[in-house]
Design a protein around this motif. Structure first.
Motif, PDB file in Angstrom:
ATOM      1  N   VAL A  45       5.193   4.416   3.995  1.00 29.06           N
ATOM      2  CA  VAL A  45       4.478   5.673   3.747  1.00 29.06           C
ATOM      3  C   VAL A  45       3.218   5.400   2.933  1.00 29.06           C
ATOM      4  N   GLN A  46       3.330   4.559   1.899  1.00 30.89           N
ATOM      5  CA  GLN A  46       2.169   4.196   1.082  1.00 30.89           C
ATOM      6  C   GLN A  46       1.072   3.569   1.941  1.00 30.89           C
ATOM      7  N   ILE A 105       9.786   9.900  -1.259  1.00 29.48           N
ATOM      8  CA  ILE A 105       9.107   9.588   0.002  1.00 29.48           C
ATOM      9  C   ILE A 105       7.901   8.677  -0.240  1.00 29.48           C
TER      10      ILE A 105
END
Length: 228
Positions: free
Chosen positions: A215-216, A209
């Motif tokens: 997401v980062q 993930i």
């Protein structure tokens, strides 16, 4: 220990249940740790020339711990003698160290460990309780070592998870080694395989993930907001 916990003896052996005084003590310690984490985070910001926003730090820590607690109940797999693969619960606790640094991360992670003890206690001795709850979950705060580093969240998460695994591995060898014979393994191999299976599985899923660029970017923005 009778004032804070009562001993129960049955066919499975002896263990301890917390008394109301025991629960009250744990809640008080947890709140003190959260307030201490908030204070340390504020001091860090003051040294960086920023204003201290203690309420904001406390809110971020509390939300992360709450999310960690909720997701720890969303289990993808439950191991037979304790431990589970959860819906990224360790990540939420590691985020606190990533946001605010090592001291705040450790104190908040220890508070989370105490909350786990309050919600789902299994106590056979004080050393076992400390190892399984305070030290193991508290180690997730080691993520703060990489707070200001490149790829700090990924490195911090891995280090925090390794810290938790180290203490659960010790606990498995020292306090639960008797189960190794049921699987035909030596005690160290059994503890490594048993605890590594559920911790490792959740870590792999979480790393997948975290490897997603969106997401980062989103988590980096939340860190900026937490420290603004």
């Amino acid at each position: 220990m009778s004032f804070f916990a009562t001993e129960i003896i049955d066919q499975n052996g002896s263990y301890f249940n917390l008394t109301p005084a025991g629960y009250g003590l744990l809640v008080a310690v947890m709140l003190l740790l959260l307030l201490g984490a908030c204070y340390l985070s504020g001091r860090k910001q003051e040294k960086q020339g920023k204003s201290s926003i203690s309420t904001k730090q406390l809110a971020f820590c509390s939300v992360a711990i709450a999310l960690g607690m909720v997701t720890s109940c969303l289990k993808l797999f439950d191991a037979p003698y304790g431990g589970s693969v959860t819906l990224f619960s360790m990540l939420f606790i590691c985020l606190i160290g990533y946001w605010f640094g090592l001291k705040t991360g450790l104190m908040a992670a220890c508070a989370y460990g105490i909350l786990q003890l309050i919600v789902d206690p299994y106590i056979i001795s004080i050393p076992q309780m400390l190892t399984d709850y305070l030290f193991a979950f508290g180690s997730l705060g080691l993520s703060g070592l990489f707070s200001g580093k490149k790829h700090g969240l990924l490195k911090g998460y891995l280090f925090g998870v390794l810290g938790r695994f180290f203490f659960t591995f010790l606990s498995g060898m020292i306090f639960f080694g008797a189960y190794a014979a049921d699987w035909g393994m030596s005690i160290p191999v059994y503890s490594f395989a048993y605890n590594g299976s559920y911790i490792g599985a959740e870590a792999v899923l979480t790393i997948i993930i975290l490897a997603i660029p969106a997401v980062q970017k989103g988590l980096a923005s939340i860190k900026t907001l937490a420290n603004s």
